[in-house]
Design a protein around this motif. Structure first.
Motif, PDB file in Angstrom:
ATOM      1  N   ARG A 218       0.851  -1.184   0.000  1.00 50.44           N
ATOM      2  CA  ARG A 218       0.000   0.000   0.000  1.00 50.44           C
ATOM      3  C   ARG A 218       0.898   1.249   0.000  1.00 50.44           C
ATOM      4  O   ARG A 218       2.047   1.197   0.436  1.00 50.44           O
TER       5      ARG A 218
ATOM      6  N   ARG B  24      -2.857   9.291  -4.162  1.00 49.55           N
ATOM      7  CA  ARG B  24      -4.223   9.174  -3.621  1.00 49.55           C
ATOM      8  C   ARG B  24      -5.066   8.230  -4.477  1.00 49.55           C
ATOM      9  O   ARG B  24      -5.854   7.437  -3.961  1.00 49.55           O
TER      10      ARG B  24
ATOM     11  N   GLU C 119      -4.313   4.833  -3.365  1.00 51.13           N
ATOM     12  CA  GLU C 119      -4.885   4.610  -2.034  1.00 51.13           C
ATOM     13  C   GLU C 119      -6.383   4.334  -2.087  1.00 51.13           C
ATOM     14  O   GLU C 119      -6.906   3.557  -1.292  1.00 51.13           O
TER      15      GLU C 119
END
Length: 179
Positions: free
Chosen positions: A17, A59, A62
């Motif tokens: 991640r 982002r 994510e």
């Protein structure tokens, strides 16, 4: 589901991640004509790549349920499964190497094989992808990973003012095996 996404490891890459450090690395990488056009974009040499752009790129990773950073000692790109259909046991794959120093050196194939192992291990039957017909490096990588061409959408993408075909490729669980 994002929190449950496992870290995946191979000889030279770790799929993980994103972390805040990835923003700095992505910012330092900037934009490169070959990479932007491989994504189907139009490269503008006068356009800047700033912190807001880097933050948006990280982002995006994510926010995906099944997306990983490709870490080869640092952020070099990302890979993700999307459009997952658990009923029909299929998904689409997308990958992007953002560091030109890692293109054509097998890092993408290593990351793809990790994701395919994950996908088929979770019970998926089929993984497909789309690639621009001009992206011969990516097509060779996908073939190396076992994908076969299943079709073509003629003039489906307008890239830097020219029409390009999209090639559709797929891989079934029974076709996936060691390199």
């Amino acid at each position: 589901m994002k929190a449950d996404l496992p870290e995946l490891r191979a000889a030279r890459v770790i799929l993980r991640r994103p972390t805040p450090v990835d923003v700095e690395t992505r910012l330092a990488l900037g934009r490169h004509r070959e990479i932007v056009e491989a994504y189907g974009g139009t490269f503008d040499p006068n356009a800047s790549f700033n912190r807001v752009d880097a933050e948006a790129a990280i982002r995006f990773i994510e926010q995906q349920d099944h997306a990983w950073v490709i870490d080869a000692g640092c952020f070099v790109g990302h890979v993700r499964l999307h459009g997952i259909d658990w009923h029909d046991k299929r998904a689409a794959l997308a990958i992007g190497i953002d560091d030109p120093a890692y293109l054509g050196r097998g890092y993408g194939a290593e990351a793809i094989r990790l994701v395919l192992g994950y996908a088929f291990g979770r019970g998926l039957h089929r993984v497909s992808l789309r690639v621009l017909s001009s992206n011969s490096r990516a097509i060779a990588c996908y073939r190396k990973c076992g994908f076969v061409e299943e079709g073509r959408e003629r003039e489906a993408a307008l890239v830097s003012g020219s029409w390009q075909d999209d090639i559709i490729m797929g891989l079934l669980d029974r076709e996936f095996g060691p390199p």
